[in-house]
Design an enzyme around this catalytic site. Structure first.
Site, mmCIF file in Angstrom:
data_model
loop_
_atom_site.group_PDB
_atom_site.id
_atom_site.type_symbol
_atom_site.label_atom_id
_atom_site.label_comp_id
_atom_site.label_asym_id
_atom_site.label_seq_id
_atom_site.Cartn_x
_atom_site.Cartn_y
_atom_site.Cartn_z
ATOM 1 N N ASP A 3 -11.023 -0.548 6.214
ATOM 2 C CA ASP A 3 -12.351 -0.263 5.672
ATOM 3 C C ASP A 3 -13.417 -0.239 6.752
ATOM 4 O O ASP A 3 -14.416 0.475 6.616
ATOM 5 C CB ASP A 3 -12.697 -1.285 4.589
ATOM 6 C CG ASP A 3 -12.013 -0.952 3.274
ATOM 7 O OD1 ASP A 3 -12.443 0.002 2.609
ATOM 8 O OD2 ASP A 3 -11.029 -1.625 2.930
ATOM 9 N N ARG A 61 -3.948 -4.612 9.645
ATOM 10 C CA ARG A 61 -3.744 -3.306 10.273
ATOM 11 C C ARG A 61 -2.944 -2.395 9.363
ATOM 12 O O ARG A 61 -2.007 -2.820 8.712
ATOM 13 C CB ARG A 61 -3.001 -3.455 11.604
ATOM 14 C CG ARG A 61 -3.683 -4.352 12.610
ATOM 15 C CD ARG A 61 -2.819 -4.591 13.842
ATOM 16 N NE ARG A 61 -2.580 -3.382 14.582
ATOM 17 C CZ ARG A 61 -1.376 -2.921 14.888
ATOM 18 N NH1 ARG A 61 -0.293 -3.560 14.497
ATOM 19 N NH2 ARG A 61 -1.238 -1.809 15.585
ATOM 20 N N ARG A 71 -10.331 4.501 -1.420
ATOM 21 C CA ARG A 71 -9.616 3.549 -0.578
ATOM 22 C C ARG A 71 -9.298 4.177 0.774
ATOM 23 O O ARG A 71 -9.208 5.394 0.907
ATOM 24 C CB ARG A 71 -8.327 3.096 -1.263
ATOM 25 C CG ARG A 71 -8.588 2.154 -2.427
ATOM 26 C CD ARG A 71 -7.326 1.438 -2.839
ATOM 27 N NE ARG A 71 -7.592 0.470 -3.879
ATOM 28 C CZ ARG A 71 -8.016 -0.765 -3.663
ATOM 29 N NH1 ARG A 71 -8.254 -1.175 -2.430
ATOM 30 N NH2 ARG A 71 -8.233 -1.599 -4.666
ATOM 31 N N ARG A 105 -4.631 -11.831 -3.361
ATOM 32 C CA ARG A 105 -5.884 -11.230 -2.881
ATOM 33 C C ARG A 105 -6.710 -10.741 -4.059
ATOM 34 O O ARG A 105 -6.190 -10.156 -5.000
ATOM 35 C CB ARG A 105 -5.607 -10.064 -1.928
ATOM 36 C CG ARG A 105 -6.912 -9.458 -1.378
ATOM 37 C CD ARG A 105 -6.671 -8.480 -0.252
ATOM 38 N NE ARG A 105 -6.271 -7.169 -0.710
ATOM 39 C CZ ARG A 105 -6.797 -6.018 -0.272
ATOM 40 N NH1 ARG A 105 -7.774 -6.028 0.624
ATOM 41 N NH2 ARG A 105 -6.348 -4.869 -0.703
ATOM 42 N N HIS A 162 0.855 -1.181 0.000
ATOM 43 C CA HIS A 162 0.000 0.000 0.000
ATOM 44 C C HIS A 162 0.896 1.238 0.000
ATOM 45 O O HIS A 162 1.928 1.255 0.663
ATOM 46 C CB HIS A 162 -0.908 0.007 1.228
ATOM 47 C CG HIS A 162 -1.829 -1.167 1.261
ATOM 48 N ND1 HIS A 162 -2.350 -1.735 0.130
ATOM 49 C CD2 HIS A 162 -2.305 -1.892 2.289
ATOM 50 C CE1 HIS A 162 -3.132 -2.747 0.460
ATOM 51 N NE2 HIS A 162 -3.114 -2.872 1.766
ATOM 52 N N GLU A 212 -14.488 -6.886 6.327
ATOM 53 C CA GLU A 212 -13.966 -5.522 6.401
ATOM 54 C C GLU A 212 -14.947 -4.506 6.960
ATOM 55 O O GLU A 212 -14.603 -3.727 7.836
ATOM 56 C CB GLU A 212 -13.524 -5.072 5.005
ATOM 57 C CG GLU A 212 -12.465 -5.969 4.389
ATOM 58 C CD GLU A 212 -12.041 -5.504 3.013
ATOM 59 O OE1 GLU A 212 -11.264 -4.540 2.938
ATOM 60 O OE2 GLU A 212 -12.494 -6.098 2.026
#
Length: 953
Positions: free
Chosen positions: A585, A623, A755, A431, A144, A548
């Site tokens: 999320d 996390r 996001r 994923r 990320h 989520e």
């Protein structure tokens, strides 16, 4: 400056800043450097007084600077902030060392101290030993976009840390000291001379290589050092060393495997990154075996190893027709550094290792060919058991013949490394979002004339999926017409099968994001089996549904019970199940407080259901780096989890800037491994309090109230989206080029599609931090109205979950600055939304007031002589660097938006402004094409503020 007699964070900060200022003057000239110095002085004054007049003075002075001066100021402050962060890391390393030497108080319990506490409690040594040996923590690196700094800058700053620590911790001669300072200057200059902006987005492969560098440089060598320390601690307390098969850790990655909303992660990318990892593993193991050959020159060996050496020698010589010269020629061509000739049987360890070296070379060579798109038919090592077997034989021989101390050095380290890292160094998770799998199933059922899968009720989906899973006939027609999206999912499944065949431990879990139902899991299983994995045993990955959003977390226990109730599924999982819970999320969906409580309850309920069905449940904690995404100190996060939910098996994501913070240096790597080990062991054997019924009632009340307020503002108030886009740099964040993944899942303007990372990042930039605290003031009000504030104070004192949750919120609130936030509104937000901004700032102040009342403090982070007070000092030192960046950022946002809306014209080229300073002109020319540097000034400000907050998303 005599650094050897100076102590503390401030001295290092001043030292590094003074070296930077010397270089700054050489680059931009005395006049501009003095202006930058004055900006720092004005900012420091405001941060000390908090007075509006001092803030206005800073604003007005920065407003008078020309655009090229603003860019240079921005770049200078960004660099100084990064140098300041190195001073904090240096201080942390020194404090850690003092704590290990017993010279200062430790706030976090080490594994050694946890072992002592467990023994002092009267717990049986065997219970403690078995728990430690069997626990496993899997740290999952994610790509990320939260590391705002370029990799080359990270390397320079890492060198600076090491050099300053050398000056602080070692006694140097005057020449050594002078040489070290010159080296520090060189790296400061190199960082300042490096373009700090990413001019293009990184690819998923780039992200993977960056993550892999931490494995190679610090974690791979750091793990055996940590395990050796565990051995020492255990022996000191009357227990055996760790078994050689207990690595305590695993390392996994989403880099190159996380395709949820990232169209750049394809089946080919996944295949390439796995092969890159395998090549790196083969190369590292080849080098380690080469070193062992030098070390194990010993003639004494047990009969088993001697026979193994004879057999190995026979195999090698037979391969080359018993011609020693042919062996030499082959090894010469391979460029082996030593041991070209066949080794004598009087050196049995070297003979055995020589054969292993040959196999590793061939493995490395074949994987290099594969990466280049060429085929190689060489026999390669694809299973770590084949690599371990001869090494363990050497280990046992040394132990059996009285050379145990030799066995327990480099050889033991390598065996432990292989047990941890396998043949791929890092296991890749895959994923994908649940809807993509439903699209594939819908494509199949409609083609077969069965109707629309997506329109079926859940019961019908489960019934059909189970029937197909139990059947033997192929499901997917060879001529199935499909979209590019459906084809990509099927290609991924085929790639998984291929990679599992090539190296079974190269892949980890298949994570299904946005999981809502049992059919989400069964559909993935069926697709895996259909794409060439109906083998015995089946080549499927373990599947982890990711829950989520708030409703999904509440429904998770029901979904897992439905799955465990299916006999076919029970047999397939063989008593092992992994689920993932999403902190990011859920926080964006319901607010931090409601999300934290939903996560807590979901873990409790899912663990209870798993126990009922005799299933060992591993919970994968998704996390983020920031508190708004579930971040915070790892050991506190572990200890605050519900009792009985970890049980020695933990997976947790580590991302972006957190990877750098935890694994950049050997000392920080050791500390990270120690804290995870200690907290996991402590959570299992010294569980925290089970919350009382009235505590649960209180959390239900607060969760509902906070969620209602959060959603009423974020999702229901028509003013919110317009305010968010105007008051923050959300729309401009994509210009930073710090990640391969798009900022939105879908191309619309809603908060839902955004996001969690840019959602947090945008509010962090303005120092509002709204996602962390919004809704909490209403929760506190409800408690106050109920007259049970004393219950809340009891919860804070005696319930780690509640204490950690509020402490993390307090830490973020201490970073907030309402005066800075108001400036964003005044400059960027229309008059019709000004009142809305004031309303939100009022909620911020209410939250702070309630939190101070609860913690009995006058100011945030007031507690003296604690880790909190140390953090307060650090925040106070960062603030004068950050505030000018906020002011400049607001001006840049305003100008860029005016230019984009046609209200204003872009100014002339900046490099014409200071022709007398050629080096400064070259620096400015880097930014020539972006609205005369305004856009680049904005991006530099974003990176600098991220460094100051030590959080992005």
């Amino acid at each position: 400056m005599d650094l050897t007699v100076s102590e503390g964070l401030l001295s290092v900060d001043i030292f590094l800043r003074s070296l930077f200022v010397q270089d700054l003057k050489e680059t931009v000239g005395e006049v501009t450097a003095n202006k930058i110095d004055l900006v720092y002085a004005l900012s420091k004054t405001f941060c000390s007084t908090g007075a509006d007049a001092d803030f206005v003075a800073l604003q007005e002075y920065l407003g008078r600077l020309a655009q090229h001066e603003k860019l240079l100021t921005c770049s200078a402050f960004s660099n100084m902030l990064n140098l300041h962060n190195q001073s904090e890391e240096i201080e942390n390393s020194i404090v850690e060392r003092k704590q290990r030497l017993g010279e200062s108080k430790r706030y976090n319990r080490s594994t050694n101290e946890t072992l002592g506490a467990l023994l002092n409690s009267g717990m049986d040594k065997d219970v403690i030993y078995n728990a430690l040996c069997n626990q496993i923590v899997d740290l999952v690196f994610t790509a990320h976009p939260t590391q705002a700094l370029k990799r080359e800058l990270l390397l320079h700053f890492g060198k600076i840390r090491k050099l300053v620590l050398r000056m602080k911790l070692q006694k140097l001669t005057k020449y050594e000291k002078r040489e070290t300072i010159e080296a520090i200057k060189a790296h400061i200059q190199a960082a300042w001379r490096t373009d700090e902006l990413g001019r293009s987005k990184p690819s998923p492969e780039d992200e993977f290589r960056s993550g892999l560098s931490y494995i190679r440089n610090t974690i791979f060598p750091g793990l055996p050092a940590f395990l050796r320390r565990m051995d020492s601690a255990l022996v000191e307390k009357g227990m055996d060393p760790l078994p050689i098969s207990s690595p305590l850790f695993r390392f996994s990655s989403w880099m190159g495997g996380d395709r949820d909303g990232n169209p750049f992660v394809t089946a080919k990318v996944t295949k390439d990154v796995v092969r890159i990892a395998r090549y790196n593993a083969a190369e590292i193991y080849y080098n380690e075996v080469q070193k062992l050959m030098f070390e194990l020159s010993i003639w004494r060996a047990d009969p088993t190893l001697k026979q193994r050496a004879i057999d190995a020698n026979d195999r090698v010589m037979t391969k080359y027709g018993w011609d020693a010269d042919s062996v030499v020629e082959e090894r010469k061509q391979r460029n082996y550094p030593e041991f070209w000739r066949p080794l004598p049987l009087s050196e049995p360890y070297r003979v055995v290792l020589s054969e292993l070296r040959d196999k590793l070379y061939e493995t490395k060579d074949a994987l290099q060919h594969n990466l280049a798109g060429k085929y190689s038919d060489a026999e390669i090592i694809s299973d770590s058991k084949d690599l371990l077997e001869p090494l363990i034989m050497c280990y046992e021989s040394l132990c059996n013949t009285g050379d145990k101390c030799i066995a327990k050095q480099h050889l033991l380290d390598l065996i432990r490394q292989i047990n941890c890292f396998g043949m791929s160094l890092i296991r890749l998770d895959v994923r994908q979002e649940s809807g993509r799998h439903a699209d594939v199933m819908d494509c199949i059922t409609q083609y077969l004339g069965l109707g629309s899968y997506k329109e079926w009720p859940e019961e019908k989906k489960i019934e059909w999926l189970v029937r197909e899973l139990q059947g033997k006939r192929p499901l997917i027609p060879f001529d199935l017409p499909m979209s590019a999206e459906v084809k990509e999912v099927l290609d991924t499944m085929a790639t998984i099968c291929q990679l599992k065949h090539e190296c079974h431990d190269s892949l980890g879990a298949y994570v299904i994001s946005m999981s809502t139902a049992a059919s989400d899991v069964l559909a993935v299983l069926l697709l895996m089996l259909e794409n060439g994995t109906r083998d015995t045993p089946p080549q499927t990955l373990r599947i982890a549904p990711l829950f989520e959003r708030l409703d999904d977390l509440k429904n998770a226990p029901r979904v897992m019970k439905q799955l465990f109730s299916l006999p076919w599924y029970q047999k397939h999982i063989d008593g092992q199940q992994e689920i993932m819970i999403g902190y990011s999320d859920s926080g964006k969906d319901a607010g931090r407080l409601a999300a934290a409580w939903a996560l807590y309850e979901a873990q409790e309920a899912c663990s209870k259901i798993a126990d009922e069905f005799g299933v060992k449940l591993t919970i994968f904690h998704g996390r983020g780096g920031t508190v708004g995404r579930g971040g915070g100190p790892s050991h506190l996060a572990i200890l605050s989890q519900p009792p009985g939910t970890i049980n020695g098996s933990l997976r947790v994501t580590v991302q972006g800037e957190i990877i750098e913070q935890n694994f950049s240096e050997a000392d920080t790597c050791f500390r990270t491994l120690d804290l995870y080990t200690s907290a996991t062991l402590q959570h299992m054997l010294m569980p925290t309090n089970v919350p009382k019924p009235d505590w649960r009632d209180m959390m239900n009340l607060m969760s509902e109230a906070s969620c209602d307020q959060y959603r009423s503002i974020v999702f229901k108030d028509p003013k919110f989206v317009a305010y968010f886009k105007a008051a923050t740099p959300e729309t401009e964040l994509g210009k930073m080029n710090i990640g391969s993944r798009p900022a939105k899942r879908k191309k619309d303007a809603s908060i839902e599609s955004l996001r969690a990372i840019p959602w947090i990042f945008a509010w962090t930039q303005t120092r509002f931090h709204l996602p962390v605290w919004l809704g909490m003031s209403e929760a506190f009000k409800k408690v106050a109205e109920s007259g049970k504030f004393d219950v809340l104070q009891e919860m804070y004192k005696h319930w780690p979950f509640f204490q950690v949750t509020l402490d993390m919120v307090e830490m973020v609130l201490a970073k907030a600055d309402a005066r800075v936030t108001k400036m964003y509104d005044q400059q960027l937000v229309g008059e019709d939304l000004q009142e809305f901004g004031e309303y939100l700032r009022g909620l911020l102040q209410e939250t702070v007031a309630f939190l101070l009342q609860l913690t009995s403090q006058k100011r945030l982070l007031e507690t003296t002589g604690s880790a909190e007070s140390s953090l307060k000092e650090k925040l106070d030192m960062r603030a004068p660097y950050v505030t000018p960046l906020n002011v400049i950022q607001v001006e840049c946002l305003k100008k860029l938006r005016e230019i984009e809306n046609g209200v204003a014209e872009a100014p002339s080229a900046m490099s014409d402004c200071i022709e007398s300073i050629p080096w400064a002109r070259e620096l400015l020319e880097l930014n020539e094409l972006a609205s005369s540097g305004i856009e680049d000034t904005l991006i530099i400000s974003m990176k600098g503020i991220a460094a100051g907050m030590q959080n992005t998303g």
